[in-house]
Design an enzyme around this catalytic site. Structure first.
Site, PDB file in Angstrom:
ATOM      1  CD  GLU A  46      44.944 -29.513  29.147  1.00 33.83           C
ATOM      2  OE1 GLU A  46      44.328 -29.143  30.163  1.00 33.83           O
ATOM      3  OE2 GLU A  46      46.176 -29.671  29.143  1.00 33.83           O
ATOM      4  CB  ILE A  47      40.824 -32.858  23.708  1.00 37.07           C
ATOM      5  CG1 ILE A  47      39.592 -31.977  23.463  1.00 37.07           C
ATOM      6  CG2 ILE A  47      40.497 -34.328  23.452  1.00 37.07           C
ATOM      7  CD1 ILE A  47      39.037 -32.048  22.066  1.00 37.07           C
TER       8      ILE A  47
END
Ligand code: NAI
Length: 723
Positions: free
Chosen positions: A477-478
């Protein structure tokens, strides 16, 4: 989707040299070779040409691309899920084509480099021998079950006749892929050679097989000469009781692993058994029927959709194409704990030079040991040689100072979950003076903009939220803040994808996307527990729904103390919705941390199984538990998750149903066969979802009141995905 004749002609070409036909597969305008009706048609023509060839010794099938054949064209497959017309004919065409390789009366050898999957492996199985290149890119497998179907071009029948039945079952039922060396060990390939001599060795094999053929009784069927009819699988065929036992055990295992949610592995077992009991032709017939049936199921349609969503997200540039990712040659990691050391191992495995820092030598030593331990496990499993593991470990250097960090293009921070500490560390990194360095925090809940609050260069600060264990979990998850630069996004995306992760880019806020949604999974379970239900009923219900572990067992695995910290952040940020039931707090206050200290919702230790009933002592109702209807537990939990997803969409934390579905499946264990939480909500109907949430909210509290976006969708009769 028949392509034009001109393009067809470029799909497969034939060159004959010294009596050997070289069939070269090279689908024009595509990066990979896939099978399709057009390709089968072209292959048929080539086989006719070969049949007319005088003095033909045999043929080699090879590819001009970096992969052999990656499988049947899934775009075509998806088309058949929407309109099954012509599906039966397609399957017959596949069987007929494979049969032709076998009936030409000369040996066929496949020269395999790169991926040889699905229909690609079925082509190779229909050949008399397989030569594979000794490249880490060479992979052989039948991954059809991952798409909810089974091999449909004879794979279920040929594989168990070539390798040991157990190996075949393992490959067909789980989609497991083998590298060339492993494939050689199990007898799936005949030789493993350097890619530069692949064609030469394959041609040599054709000559050998042809000679062998001539020296034997001419009346003998060619197949029976080149295949060992006394192989392990055949011995099992002879023994009905042994076969029955193998199949009933396999069935038991499949059911245990899939909870009966995936029909394809069970069908595959049925079809393989028919083939071994009643013969090859009967097996092929059963295979065709099962393939067609399976492709029409909702599970196959969901899994095929998921395949496309993943492919699309893996290629999504997210930022404008002109933005260039910074080339990362030196990666820094701060914090040599569970996450830091895991990130180091994966990065070094993928070829990055990594600098690892911890605050003291004990911490650093632990991390380096952990990293090395993961490589040694790979050596044990034979996926790495000793020398390769040494090379990987050689890419890692450890320190307790910031020496060398000024040269890192990207630094991942994985120290304790403490805002002040993270801010202080960011300040240290900025003071090293490299204005280009991107600082990525692996925090699980703290907003990135808070960490960057006093930063000199907030555009370089971003979140890279890995999941534990890092080498296994497929999601990254960025997290972008309003100040994060496109360069930072492009760079972290590139590194994440290089590390083999599927990345979702989400907006900033407490818990971002995944921690918020998993928070709702656990919290609602906590409320149900507090209202009197048993631990077993809650976990069993969600496992039956398809989650790999129920919410309370998950807390034990993650650590009840760790969960508490996250819950505190989420509770403060999203009062009335993610505030914690007192039950969970009381359980944590007893010193229960879950598996790691042997005290949790479940019993741990040698003779311990099941729930630790003393966990109820602090809860209303004590040991006397009263379980609500299974349906109510299920709906409260999955709808609480969906509602949180909807809030994330409303607040632009998640940018699309696609990102949500990929996030919940790859990061949170939402059952893939349901296609994702948004897709599942579409199946249930958004109007039904809203009505049910309102009823649950009336009964159990306003946190379950539907998000406005859901209410609006219901009113407008919309769904998450176009129908
Ligand atoms: P951990 O407690 O295993 O490791 C933290 C490490 O940071 C320790 O080795 C500690 O000595 C080191 N450290 C502390 N101060 C330092 C400093 N000033 N300089 C260098 N090193 C320092 O923690 P874990 O589980 O690895 O978590 C790290 C981060 O990752 C946390 O922010 C956590 O919320 C997040 N996270 C954790 C996950 C998990 O499942 N454990 C999953 C995803 C994110």
């Amino acid at each position: 989707m028949k392509k034009s004749k001109e393009i067809d002609d470029q799909m497969v070409s034939l060159r004959v040299e010294d009596g050997i036909g070289y069939i070269c597969i090279d689908v024009a305008n595509e990066s990979v070779n896939t099978l399709s009706p057009a390709m089968s048609g072209r292959m048929d023509e080539i086989l006719e040409d070969l049949r007319r060839e005088p003095k033909l010794v045999g043929a080699v099938i090879h590819s001009a691309k970096k992969d052999f054949i990656v499988g049947f064209d899934i775009k075509e497959l998806k088309r058949y899920t929407q309109n099954p017309e012509g599906l039966d004919a397609l399957v017959s065409q596949g069987h007929a084509l494979m049969g032709k390789f076998e009936s030409l009366g000369v040996p066929f050898v496949s020269a395999i480099h790169g991926n040889c999957l699905g229909g690609g492996l079925e082509v190779a199985l229909a050949c008399d021998a397989r030569i594979a290149s000794d490249s880490p890119k060479t992979k052989l497998g039948l991954p059809e079950v991952m798409l909810g179907v089974i091999p449909g071009a004879g794979g279920t029948q040929r594989l168990p006749r070539i390798v040991d039945l157990q190996v075949a079952l393992d490959m067909i039922l789980t989609g497991k892929q083998l590298n060339a060396r492993k494939a050689k060990r199990v007898g799936l390939v005949d030789e493993v050679v350097h890619p530069s001599i692949l064609l030469e060795v394959a041609a040599q094999k054709v000559r050998e097989l042809s000679k062998e053929h001539k020296e034997r009784d001419k009346a003998l069927d060619f197949r029976s000469v080149v295949r060992d009819p006394t192989g392990a699988a055949m011995k099992l065929v002879a023994s009905t009781p042994a076969r029955t036992l193998v199949f009933s055990k396999a069935r038991e295992q499949v059911l245990k692993k899939t909870g009966g949610h995936y029909p394809a592995p069970l069908k595959a077992l049925e079809v393989i058994e028919v083939g071994l009991a009643d013969g090859f032709e009967a097996g092929l017939k059963a295979e065709s029927k099962a393939f067609v049936e399976l492709l029409k199921t909702e599970v196959a349609q969901n899994l095929i959709n998921l395949f496309f969503m993943k492919n699309e997200i893996d290629k999504d540039p997210v930022v404008p194409a002109k933005v260039e990712a910074t080339k990362v040659e030196r990666l820094g990691v701060l914090g040599a704990g569970l996450m830091g050391a895991g990130i180091v191992q994966l990065a070094a495995y993928k070829g990055y030079n990594v600098r690892l820092k911890d605050r003291d030598h004990d911490g650093l030593g632990w991390g380096l040991n952990y990293t090395n331990g993961l490589f040694q496990k790979q050596v044990k499993r034979k996926s790495l040689s000793h020398a390769e593991a040494d090379i990987c470990m050689g890419r890692v250097s450890g320190t307790t100072t910031y020496d060398g960090f000024e040269r890192c293009e990207l630094i991942v921070e994985a120290v304790f979950e403490d805002l002040e500490l993270k801010q202080a560390i960011l300040k240290d990194i900025e003071s090293l003076g490299n204005s280009e360095t991107i600082f990525a925090s692996n925090t699980s809940t703290i907003p990135i903009s808070k960490i960057a609050e006093h930063a000199q260069r907030p555009e370089n600060v971003i979140g890279m939220h890995f999941f534990s264990p890092v080498h296994k979990m497929p999601l990254l998850e960025i997290i972008r803040t309003s100040k994060t630069s496109d360069r930072a996004i492009a760079t972290t995306l590139k590194v994440g994808r290089d590390m083999g992760k599927t990345c979702i880019v989400v907006g900033d806020g407490p818990g971002f996307f995944t921690s918020r949604v998993i928070g709702s999974y656990i919290n609602e379970a906590g409320w149900i527990l507090q209202e009197g239900a048993s631990v077993e009923a809650i976990d069993r219900t969600m496992e039956k729904f398809g989650f790999p572990v129920g919410p309370l067992k998950l807390m034990d695995e993650v650590g009840i103390d760790v969960g508490q910290k996250a819950a505190k952040v989420l509770g403060e940020a999203f009062k009335h919705r993610l505030d914690q039931p007192t039950a969970l707090q009381a359980i944590a206050d007893e010193g229960r941390k879950g598996r790691k200290n042997g005290k949790g919702f479940y019993l741990y230790g040698e003779d311990s199984k099941g729930v630790d009933t003393s966990v109820y002592d602090k809860l209303p109702g004590g040991k006397k538990r009263v379980d609500p209807e299974t349906e109510e537990i299920r709906d409260r939990i999955w709808l609480a998750m969906l509602n949180e997803c909807a809030y994330c969409l409303e607040e632009s934390i998640a940018s699309s149903p696609r990102d949500i579905d990929i996030g919940v499946i790859f990061g949170l264990g939402f059952p893939p066969f349901r296609g994702g939480i948004c897709r599942y909500a579409d199946t249930v109907g958004i109007r039904n979802v809203v009505e049910r949430l309102n009823r649950l909210a009336d009964k159990h509290g306003r946190r379950l009141r539907p998000a406005q976006i859901l209410v609006d969708m219901a009113e407008k009769q919309q769904s998450f995905y176009a129908r």
